[in-house]
Design a protein around this motif. Sequence first.
Motif, PDB file in Angstrom:
ATOM      1  N   PRO A 122       0.844  -1.196   0.000  1.00 37.93           N
ATOM      2  CA  PRO A 122       0.000   0.000   0.000  1.00 37.93           C
ATOM      3  C   PRO A 122       0.882   1.251   0.000  1.00 37.93           C
ATOM      4  N   ASP A 123       0.350   2.333  -0.529  1.00 43.22           N
ATOM      5  CA  ASP A 123       1.119   3.569  -0.488  1.00 43.22           C
ATOM      6  C   ASP A 123       1.428   3.918   0.954  1.00 43.22           C
ATOM      7  N   VAL A 124       2.678   4.245   1.217  1.00 39.60           N
ATOM      8  CA  VAL A 124       3.042   4.748   2.535  1.00 39.60           C
ATOM      9  C   VAL A 124       3.315   6.234   2.377  1.00 39.60           C
ATOM     10  N   SER A 125       3.071   6.988   3.421  1.00 39.66           N
ATOM     11  CA  SER A 125       3.322   8.421   3.347  1.00 39.66           C
ATOM     12  C   SER A 125       4.824   8.666   3.309  1.00 39.66           C
ATOM     13  N   GLU A 126       5.199   9.844   2.883  1.00 38.74           N
ATOM     14  CA  GLU A 126       6.610  10.207   2.853  1.00 38.74           C
ATOM     15  C   GLU A 126       7.218  10.075   4.252  1.00 38.74           C
ATOM     16  N   GLN A 127       6.450  10.495   5.251  1.00 40.86           N
ATOM     17  CA  GLN A 127       6.928  10.441   6.634  1.00 40.86           C
ATOM     18  C   GLN A 127       7.120   8.992   7.092  1.00 40.86           C
ATOM     19  N   GLU A 128       6.158   8.113   6.768  1.00 36.60           N
ATOM     20  CA  GLU A 128       6.274   6.699   7.145  1.00 36.60           C
ATOM     21  C   GLU A 128       7.486   6.058   6.468  1.00 36.60           C
ATOM     22  N   PHE A 129       7.669   6.367   5.176  1.00 37.90           N
ATOM     23  CA  PHE A 129       8.797   5.817   4.429  1.00 37.90           C
ATOM     24  C   PHE A 129      10.117   6.281   5.047  1.00 37.90           C
ATOM     25  N   GLN A 130      10.202   7.583   5.344  1.00 42.98           N
ATOM     26  CA  GLN A 130      11.444   8.130   5.902  1.00 42.98           C
ATOM     27  C   GLN A 130      11.748   7.534   7.270  1.00 42.98           C
ATOM     28  N   LEU A 131      10.708   7.279   8.061  1.00 41.96           N
ATOM     29  CA  LEU A 131      10.894   6.666   9.378  1.00 41.96           C
ATOM     30  C   LEU A 131      11.449   5.249   9.222  1.00 41.96           C
ATOM     31  N   ARG A 132      10.862   4.445   8.306  1.00 41.36           N
ATOM     32  CA  ARG A 132      11.345   3.085   8.089  1.00 41.36           C
ATOM     33  C   ARG A 132      12.766   3.110   7.527  1.00 41.36           C
ATOM     34  N   PHE A 133      13.036   4.037   6.604  1.00 42.55           N
ATOM     35  CA  PHE A 133      14.368   4.186   6.024  1.00 42.55           C
ATOM     36  C   PHE A 133      15.398   4.428   7.134  1.00 42.55           C
ATOM     37  N   GLN A 134      15.085   5.332   8.062  1.00 49.97           N
ATOM     38  CA  GLN A 134      16.014   5.638   9.164  1.00 49.97           C
ATOM     39  C   GLN A 134      16.188   4.430  10.081  1.00 49.97           C
ATOM     40  N   GLU A 135      15.094   3.687  10.331  1.00 48.23           N
ATOM     41  CA  GLU A 135      15.201   2.469  11.148  1.00 48.23           C
ATOM     42  C   GLU A 135      16.161   1.486  10.483  1.00 48.23           C
ATOM     43  N   MET A 136      16.019   1.300   9.173  1.00 45.42           N
ATOM     44  CA  MET A 136      16.881   0.375   8.437  1.00 45.42           C
ATOM     45  C   MET A 136      18.331   0.853   8.470  1.00 45.42           C
ATOM     46  N   LYS A 137      18.509   2.146   8.285  1.00 46.39           N
ATOM     47  CA  LYS A 137      19.870   2.698   8.246  1.00 46.39           C
ATOM     48  C   LYS A 137      20.566   2.566   9.604  1.00 46.39           C
ATOM     49  N   GLN A 138      19.786   2.660  10.693  1.00 53.20           N
ATOM     50  CA  GLN A 138      20.364   2.544  12.033  1.00 53.20           C
ATOM     51  C   GLN A 138      20.811   1.118  12.355  1.00 53.20           C
ATOM     52  N   CYS A 139      20.307   0.136  11.612  1.00 51.51           N
ATOM     53  CA  CYS A 139      20.783  -1.255  11.762  1.00 51.51           C
ATOM     54  C   CYS A 139      22.047  -1.367  10.909  1.00 51.51           C
ATOM     55  N   HIS A 140      23.147  -0.885  11.438  1.00 52.65           N
ATOM     56  CA  HIS A 140      24.374  -0.748  10.650  1.00 52.65           C
ATOM     57  C   HIS A 140      24.767  -2.047   9.956  1.00 52.65           C
ATOM     58  N   ASP A 141      25.211  -1.930   8.727  1.00 51.82           N
ATOM     59  CA  ASP A 141      25.738  -3.057   7.945  1.00 51.82           C
ATOM     60  C   ASP A 141      24.741  -4.205   7.840  1.00 51.82           C
ATOM     61  N   THR A 142      23.456  -3.876   7.714  1.00 50.24           N
ATOM     62  CA  THR A 142      22.419  -4.908   7.648  1.00 50.24           C
ATOM     63  C   THR A 142      21.580  -4.811   6.377  1.00 50.24           C
ATOM     64  N   TYR A 143      21.136  -3.619   6.031  1.00 48.83           N
ATOM     65  CA  TYR A 143      20.251  -3.443   4.874  1.00 48.83           C
ATOM     66  C   TYR A 143      21.010  -2.822   3.704  1.00 48.83           C
ATOM     67  N   TYR A 144      20.966  -3.531   2.575  1.00 48.54           N
ATOM     68  CA  TYR A 144      21.599  -3.047   1.346  1.00 48.54           C
ATOM     69  C   TYR A 144      20.553  -3.104   0.239  1.00 48.54           C
ATOM     70  N   ASN A 145      19.668  -2.106   0.223  1.00 50.43           N
ATOM     71  CA  ASN A 145      18.622  -2.042  -0.799  1.00 50.43           C
ATOM     72  C   ASN A 145      19.140  -1.181  -1.943  1.00 50.43           C
ATOM     73  N   ILE A 146      19.017  -1.706  -3.160  1.00 51.41           N
ATOM     74  CA  ILE A 146      19.443  -0.944  -4.332  1.00 51.41           C
ATOM     75  C   ILE A 146      18.245  -0.681  -5.235  1.00 51.41           C
TER      76      ILE A 146
END
Length: 182
Positions: free
Chosen positions: A59-83
Motif C-alpha cells: 500500500p502507499d506509505v506516506s513520505e513520513q512513514e517511508f522516511q521513518l522506516r528508512f532511518q530504522e533500516m539505516k540505524q541497523c548498521h551493515d544490515t540493509y543493502y537495498n538498491i
Amino acid sequence: GGHSNHGDLSEPMADLLFSADLLQQDYAVIDKDLIIRPLSIGDVSKGYCQLLRQLTVCPDVSEQEFQLRFQEMKQCHDTYYNIVVEDLASGKIVGAASLIVERKIVRNLGKCGHIEDVVIDDGIRGKNLGKRMMDQLLHVAAEIGCYKVILDCSDKNVAFYEKCGFHRKEVQMAKYIPMSKL
C-alpha cells in the motif's frame, strides 16, 4: 522537491541507505538514463512503492512513514543493502532489490546474505537489469564478508537465478502471522 539533479550520482551520503562505494562503480551506470544506486530517503516520491506493488502487497506509505522506516533500516548498521535502478529521464525507480545481512553464531560468526524483493518495472524488461542488480548485490555480499547468499523464488524464476549463479537447495517454508496478532 522540485529541483532536478538528473544525472548527478553524488547524492548526499546522509540520503543513501549505504555507501555507494560498495557498488561496482563501472557497472552502476547502465546507459545515459539508467543507474543502479543505493536506496535513497527521497525514493518514495520516485515511485518506489508503486514499483514494489508489481511484486507484492505494498500500500502507499506516506513520505513520513517511508522516511521513518528508512532511518530504522539505516540505524541497523551493515544490515540493509537495498538498491534501485533509477531512470534519470523520467526520475522514476524502475528496478529494486534488497540484500539483508544475518549475523550468525555458526560458521565462525559468519554472515549470511538474504536477497529479497527483486523487481523490474514491467515496461522496461529485457535490458538485463535483473542480472545487473543481482551482480551488484552479490558484489556487496562478497565485499562485506558473507559466506553465502540465499533467496526464495517461484518455479518460474529458477532459470533466471541459476543464470546468476544460484542453485536449488532444500525447500522454502512460510507461515504467515495473522495481522490481528501484530
